[in-house]
Enzyme design. Structure first.
Site, PDB file in Angstrom:
ATOM      1  N   GLU A  13      22.170  21.476 -38.849  1.00  6.10           N
ATOM      2  CA  GLU A  13      21.380  22.703 -38.977  1.00  6.10           C
ATOM      3  C   GLU A  13      22.149  23.962 -38.577  1.00  6.10           C
ATOM      4  O   GLU A  13      21.854  25.044 -39.060  1.00  6.10           O
ATOM      5  CB  GLU A  13      20.056  22.608 -38.211  1.00  6.10           C
ATOM      6  CG  GLU A  13      20.181  22.641 -36.712  1.00  6.10           C
ATOM      7  CD  GLU A  13      18.828  22.644 -36.006  1.00  6.10           C
ATOM      8  OE1 GLU A  13      17.898  23.291 -36.480  1.00  6.10           O
ATOM      9  OE2 GLU A  13      18.719  21.976 -34.947  1.00  6.10           O
ATOM     10  N   ARG A  62      13.414  33.978 -33.737  1.00  5.03           N
ATOM     11  CA  ARG A  62      12.482  33.166 -34.514  1.00  5.03           C
ATOM     12  C   ARG A  62      12.932  33.021 -35.962  1.00  5.03           C
ATOM     13  O   ARG A  62      12.365  32.230 -36.707  1.00  5.03           O
ATOM     14  CB  ARG A  62      11.092  33.806 -34.472  1.00  5.03           C
ATOM     15  CG  ARG A  62      10.519  33.867 -33.066  1.00  5.03           C
ATOM     16  CD  ARG A  62       9.289  34.713 -33.034  1.00  5.03           C
ATOM     17  NE  ARG A  62       8.190  34.057 -33.703  1.00  5.03           N
ATOM     18  CZ  ARG A  62       7.246  33.380 -33.101  1.00  5.03           C
ATOM     19  NH1 ARG A  62       7.270  33.257 -31.806  1.00  5.03           N
ATOM     20  NH2 ARG A  62       6.264  32.840 -33.780  1.00  5.03           N
ATOM     21  N   LYS A 122      21.058  18.311 -35.223  1.00  2.62           N
ATOM     22  CA  LYS A 122      21.672  19.424 -34.480  1.00  2.62           C
ATOM     23  C   LYS A 122      22.926  19.900 -35.181  1.00  2.62           C
ATOM     24  O   LYS A 122      23.146  21.075 -35.380  1.00  2.62           O
ATOM     25  CB  LYS A 122      22.008  18.915 -33.073  1.00  2.62           C
ATOM     26  CG  LYS A 122      21.709  19.709 -31.895  1.00  2.62           C
ATOM     27  CD  LYS A 122      20.351  20.232 -31.611  1.00  2.62           C
ATOM     28  CE  LYS A 122      19.329  20.318 -32.634  1.00  2.62           C
ATOM     29  NZ  LYS A 122      17.978  20.363 -32.343  1.00  2.62           N
ATOM     30  N   HIS A 175      24.229  -1.484 -46.010  1.00  2.00           N
ATOM     31  CA  HIS A 175      23.224  -1.553 -47.079  1.00  2.00           C
ATOM     32  C   HIS A 175      23.314  -0.343 -47.995  1.00  2.00           C
ATOM     33  O   HIS A 175      22.377  -0.064 -48.734  1.00  2.00           O
ATOM     34  CB  HIS A 175      21.820  -1.694 -46.472  1.00  2.00           C
ATOM     35  CG  HIS A 175      21.670  -2.950 -45.675  1.00  2.00           C
ATOM     36  ND1 HIS A 175      21.681  -4.200 -46.241  1.00  2.00           N
ATOM     37  CD2 HIS A 175      21.561  -3.151 -44.337  1.00  2.00           C
ATOM     38  CE1 HIS A 175      21.565  -5.123 -45.294  1.00  2.00           C
ATOM     39  NE2 HIS A 175      21.498  -4.505 -44.124  1.00  2.00           N
ATOM     40  N   LYS A 207      12.570  29.793 -35.845  1.00  2.00           N
ATOM     41  CA  LYS A 207      12.323  29.057 -34.609  1.00  2.00           C
ATOM     42  C   LYS A 207      10.943  28.409 -34.619  1.00  2.00           C
ATOM     43  O   LYS A 207      10.779  27.280 -34.200  1.00  2.00           O
ATOM     44  CB  LYS A 207      12.451  30.017 -33.422  1.00  2.00           C
ATOM     45  CG  LYS A 207      12.245  29.356 -32.065  1.00  2.00           C
ATOM     46  CD  LYS A 207      13.388  28.429 -31.748  1.00  2.00           C
ATOM     47  CE  LYS A 207      13.198  27.676 -30.440  1.00  2.00           C
ATOM     48  NZ  LYS A 207      14.035  26.467 -30.400  1.00  2.00           N
ATOM     49  N   CYS A 216       8.101  34.951 -39.217  1.00  2.00           N
ATOM     50  CA  CYS A 216       7.841  36.386 -39.126  1.00  2.00           C
ATOM     51  C   CYS A 216       7.347  36.751 -37.721  1.00  2.00           C
ATOM     52  O   CYS A 216       6.693  35.955 -37.069  1.00  2.00           O
ATOM     53  CB  CYS A 216       6.778  36.784 -40.124  1.00  2.00           C
ATOM     54  SG  CYS A 216       7.169  36.253 -41.791  1.00  2.00           S
ATOM     55  N   GLU A 246      18.547  12.913 -34.060  1.00  2.00           N
ATOM     56  CA  GLU A 246      18.538  14.239 -33.450  1.00  2.00           C
ATOM     57  C   GLU A 246      19.954  14.828 -33.433  1.00  2.00           C
ATOM     58  O   GLU A 246      20.151  16.015 -33.715  1.00  2.00           O
ATOM     59  CB  GLU A 246      17.966  14.149 -32.028  1.00  2.00           C
ATOM     60  CG  GLU A 246      18.038  15.419 -31.206  1.00  2.00           C
ATOM     61  CD  GLU A 246      17.412  16.641 -31.875  1.00  2.00           C
ATOM     62  OE1 GLU A 246      16.696  16.497 -32.873  1.00  2.00           O
ATOM     63  OE2 GLU A 246      17.670  17.764 -31.398  1.00  2.00           O
ATOM     64  N   TRP A 291      10.379  36.713 -42.711  1.00  2.00           N
ATOM     65  CA  TRP A 291      11.072  35.525 -43.218  1.00  2.00           C
ATOM     66  C   TRP A 291      10.458  35.267 -44.581  1.00  2.00           C
ATOM     67  O   TRP A 291       9.283  34.928 -44.691  1.00  2.00           O
ATOM     68  CB  TRP A 291      10.836  34.349 -42.265  1.00  2.00           C
ATOM     69  CG  TRP A 291      11.655  33.134 -42.549  1.00  2.00           C
ATOM     70  CD1 TRP A 291      12.943  32.908 -42.170  1.00  2.00           C
ATOM     71  CD2 TRP A 291      11.239  31.962 -43.250  1.00  2.00           C
ATOM     72  NE1 TRP A 291      13.348  31.667 -42.598  1.00  2.00           N
ATOM     73  CE2 TRP A 291      12.327  31.066 -43.259  1.00  2.00           C
ATOM     74  CE3 TRP A 291      10.049  31.560 -43.861  1.00  2.00           C
ATOM     75  CZ2 TRP A 291      12.273  29.817 -43.856  1.00  2.00           C
ATOM     76  CZ3 TRP A 291       9.982  30.323 -44.464  1.00  2.00           C
ATOM     77  CH2 TRP A 291      11.090  29.461 -44.461  1.00  2.00           C
ATOM     78  N   ASN A 330       1.685  38.267 -40.780  1.00  2.00           N
ATOM     79  CA  ASN A 330       2.292  36.931 -40.675  1.00  2.00           C
ATOM     80  C   ASN A 330       1.376  35.957 -41.376  1.00  2.00           C
ATOM     81  O   ASN A 330       0.149  36.028 -41.225  1.00  2.00           O
ATOM     82  CB  ASN A 330       2.409  36.492 -39.209  1.00  2.00           C
ATOM     83  CG  ASN A 330       3.561  37.177 -38.516  1.00  2.00           C
ATOM     84  OD1 ASN A 330       4.315  37.925 -39.135  1.00  2.00           O
ATOM     85  ND2 ASN A 330       3.684  36.933 -37.220  1.00  2.00           N
ATOM     86  N   GLY A 331       1.953  35.020 -42.107  1.00  2.00           N
ATOM     87  CA  GLY A 331       1.136  34.017 -42.790  1.00  2.00           C
ATOM     88  C   GLY A 331       1.282  34.145 -44.292  1.00  2.00           C
ATOM     89  O   GLY A 331       2.085  34.934 -44.798  1.00  2.00           O
TER      90      GLY A 331
HETATM   91  C1  F6R Z   1      15.477  21.850 -34.747  1.00  2.00           C
HETATM   92  C2  F6R Z   1      14.165  22.364 -34.416  1.00  2.00           C
HETATM   93  C3  F6R Z   1      13.055  22.029 -35.315  1.00  2.00           C
HETATM   94  C4  F6R Z   1      11.721  21.949 -34.539  1.00  2.00           C
HETATM   95  C5  F6R Z   1      10.562  21.775 -35.519  1.00  2.00           C
HETATM   96  C6  F6R Z   1       9.251  21.610 -34.801  1.00  2.00           C
HETATM   97  O1  F6R Z   1      16.426  22.198 -33.796  1.00  2.00           O
HETATM   98  O2  F6R Z   1      13.993  23.078 -33.463  1.00  2.00           O
HETATM   99  O3  F6R Z   1      13.290  20.854 -36.023  1.00  2.00           O
HETATM  100  O4  F6R Z   1      11.782  20.873 -33.652  1.00  2.00           O
HETATM  101  O5  F6R Z   1      10.501  22.885 -36.364  1.00  2.00           O
HETATM  102  O6  F6R Z   1       8.970  22.716 -34.014  1.00  2.00           O
HETATM  103  P1  F6R Z   1       8.026  22.638 -32.751  1.00  2.00           P
HETATM  104  O7  F6R Z   1       8.657  21.716 -31.780  1.00  2.00           O
HETATM  105  O8  F6R Z   1       7.930  24.045 -32.270  1.00  2.00           O
HETATM  106  O9  F6R Z   1       6.711  22.106 -33.238  1.00  2.00           O
END
Ligand code: F6R
Length: 600
Positions: A484, A27, A481, A500, A595, A2, A477, A75, A101-102
């Site tokens: 997601e 975000r 990517k 396995h 985000k 949010c 990773e 959100w 927010n929260g």
């Molecule tokens: C994936 C991504 C998330 C963040 C995770 C942690 O592309 O961006 O997996 O890495 O939510 O967020 P931060 O780094 O802001 O603590």
């Protein structure tokens, strides 16, 4: 997640609020709303599901702009994505309007205790908060007291950012925050409140950072702040060093592509920050290195992509600094703390510096008296403020939900920190200069990955990334990517694990990407690639120059093997980007994701 913006005394509130919401879109959110008012009390409440652009159309059609207002991107947590559940929420008598927010953990108990007989029109905890303010005001309290009383009733664990307007004093904004970022922007032509400074840079670059427990009263020409004890306090503004162009995508179709391309520059910026001209390390205070040297074990704690960066960093701390290092998922560590060594030192990795899971661990660790360092991209964030030490990862604003340049920046800064604690055995500064050149070389060849992605992934439901050693860490990773943003179910794992269990998933045409940059295990990995190919997999190998063979899909330029993750991740980012484009999806805003994950 949010986002909150508010302005007062600006002459024309709506454009500032809409621009602010647009800057917060990255975000992640699923509905948005705005409340506008002016000194005479004329007002409008407009909410919409989906994109801010839809809200903007509706608000412009309404025709009232106001001189003050509050706005929000939601959100969904409590309650579905509906117009009723979008913020601002209002009190039943249309006097108070609130964005939040929260999560209010005890909102059901509060409803039962204080709001019997009040008809709630939404399913949100936020409506409970605004109805409570209204109730206490009807009981005879002033608005600041009613606001304070509502906050005092929230469960102690609740993190919150609130922005309230009282229709009877329409140009005054009441603000409160705890463990959720909220800043007051100050200027000669009106004041602002925002959960992300970048959202208000069109109005001002001067911001006051609120601390946990603070409450502020923001009027067109004044800002008064009270601390958690209710004492009036003076907090100096800081100037936000941000170029508005950094938050624009310029000629790029998507932020993600811009951010992938920026990685070479980010690598150079990091080197320029942490090395002087003679190649000596700088910018890491002795207090940080001294405290780490006293530790007998490092605990890297992070989530998602940052956790994956930690898996690579572990190798540097162990190999160069000779300090045993564990890497933990924050949401697991928070509630199942492993047995710690005698003298642990914690490193929090975070792009946003606001991730609730990591904040929870930091809180616990502080209570136990252990030292902690945060490596974050957003400085002045909760994790940087609350740790004993903080170092910047200097990726610059990262807007796309899928993290790219923050990952490489986190790996780079960990390498530099580890070098400051020990000895890599080679000239790190020179090698990082080479890394920057080669990142550039790979991104310059992005068209190759477009073809690879389209051929291999356009119509696939599942895919695999495999590797060994550091390549296994990058495979995690790479898989995150791809899945997601493209919604292709992708698993990343240590190639030795294939036989396995996972190999049973391989079918005719299943894409299996292999990252092959580690000489010690290259032969074994080639074997695993052959095993899946023999079972029908479409194998796509990204190999380093020294290990490449004919038929590999892309040859990665050679740098020191321990730094190869910085190059191996780039093709994976580009493949994810192009696969998502090919499937006609929104690269920057994948469904259900935010985000900055500020709830646990
Ligand atoms: C994936 C991504 C998330 C963040 C995770 C942690 O592309 O961006 O997996 O890495 O939510 O967020 P931060 O780094 O802001 O603590």
């Amino acid at each position: 997640m949010c986002g909150i913006v508010g302005v007062t005394g600006v002459g024309d509130a709506l454009p500032y609020l809409l621009q602010g919401l647009q800057k917060l879109e990255y975000r992640g959110y699923d509905s948005a709303g705005v409340y506008l008012t002016d000194a005479s009390g004329k007002n409008a409440l407009i909410k919409e599901k989906g994109r801010v652009s839809k809200l903007a159309e509706k608000a412009k059609a309404h025709g009232f702009s106001g001189t003050a207002g509050i706005a929000h991107t939601r959100w969904a947590t409590h309650g579905n994505v509906t117009i009723e559940n979008a913020h601002p929420q209002k009190s039943a008598d249309d006097r108070f309007f609130l964005v939040h927010n929260g999560v209010i953990e005890n909102y059901k108990e509060l409803t039962e205790t204080y709001l019997q007989g009040v008809h709630l029109v939404s399913e949100t905890d936020t409506e409970v908060a605004v109805q409570l303010v209204d109730k206490f005001s009807k009981d005879g309290m002033s608005t600041p007291d009613a606001f304070r009383k509502m906050i005092s009733l929230l469960d102690g664990n609740s993190a919150y950012g609130f922005l309230l307007v009282d229709h009877e004093d329409p140009e005054t904004l009441y603000v409160a925050k705890k463990k959720s970022p909220l800043l007051v922007g100050v200027s000669d032509h009106g004041n602002a409140v925002t959960s992300d400074a970048a959202a208000m840079i069109d109005l001002t670059k001067e911001f006051i950072e609120l601390r946990d427990g603070d409450m502020a009263i923001v009027k067109p020409k004044s800002v008064v702040i009270y601390d958690a004890a209710g004492e009036e306090v003076n907090r100096e503004p800081f100037t936000l060093e941000i170029d508005p162009e950094d938050t624009d995508k310029g000629a790029y179709p998507y932020y993600m592509l811009k951010e992938i391309d920026e990685q070479a520059v980010v690598a150079r910026n990091i080197s320029a920050h942490y090395f002087d001209e003679d190649g000596n390390l700088q910018g890491i205070p002795c207090a940080v290195t001294d405290t780490i040297q006293e530790a007998d074990r490092l605990y890297i704690v992070a989530a998602g992509t940052s956790y994956h960066a930690g898996l690579v960093g572990k190798r540097y701390f162990e190999q160069w600094a000779k300090i045993p290092t564990e890497v933990h998922i924050a949401s697991e560590f928070a509630y199942d703390q492993p047995m710690l060594s005698e003298k642990p030192f914690f490193i929090f990795l975070s792009q946003s510096g606001e991730t609730a899971d990591s904040r929870e661990v930091l809180d616990n660790v502080k209570k136990q008296g252990y030292p902690a360092l945060t490596l974050a991209n957003v400085m002045n964030s909760t994790l940087t403020r609350e740790a004993d030490f903080a170092l910047p990862v200097l990726a610059g604003p990262e807007i796309a939900v899928a993290s790219t340049k923050a990952y490489t920046a986190q790996v780079l800064v960990q390498a530099i920190l580890a070098a400051s604690l020990g000895n890599p055995g080679f000239d790190l500064k020179a090698e990082l200069a080479k890394v920057a050149v080669e990142i550039q070389a790979i991104t310059d060849e992005k068209e190759s990955f477009k073809k690879i992605a389209e051929d291999a992934l356009k119509d696939q439901h599942s895919a695999f990334y495999i590797g060994r050693g550091l390549d296994a860490a990058v495979a995690l990773e790479a898989a995150l990517k791809l899945k997601e943003i493209s919604y292709i179910q992708t698993e990343g794992f240590a190639a030795g694990e294939l036989k396995h269990g996972t190999i049973s998933l391989i079918e005719e045409g299943t894409p299996v990407f292999a990252l092959l940059t580690q000489s010690k295990t290259a032969g074994l990995l080639r074997g695993e690639v052959a095993q899946v190919a023999a079972r029908g997999a479409n194998t796509i190998v990204f190999a380093s120059e020294d290990l490449a063979k004919e038929g590999d899909a892309f040859v990665l330029p050679q740098v020191n093997e321990l730094l190869m993750p910085l190059l191996a991740v780039i093709p994976a980012q580009l493949v994810a980007y192009y696969a998502t484009l090919a499937r006609g999806l929104d690269v920057d805003r994948p469904r259900n994701l935010a985000k900055s994950v500020t709830v646990q």
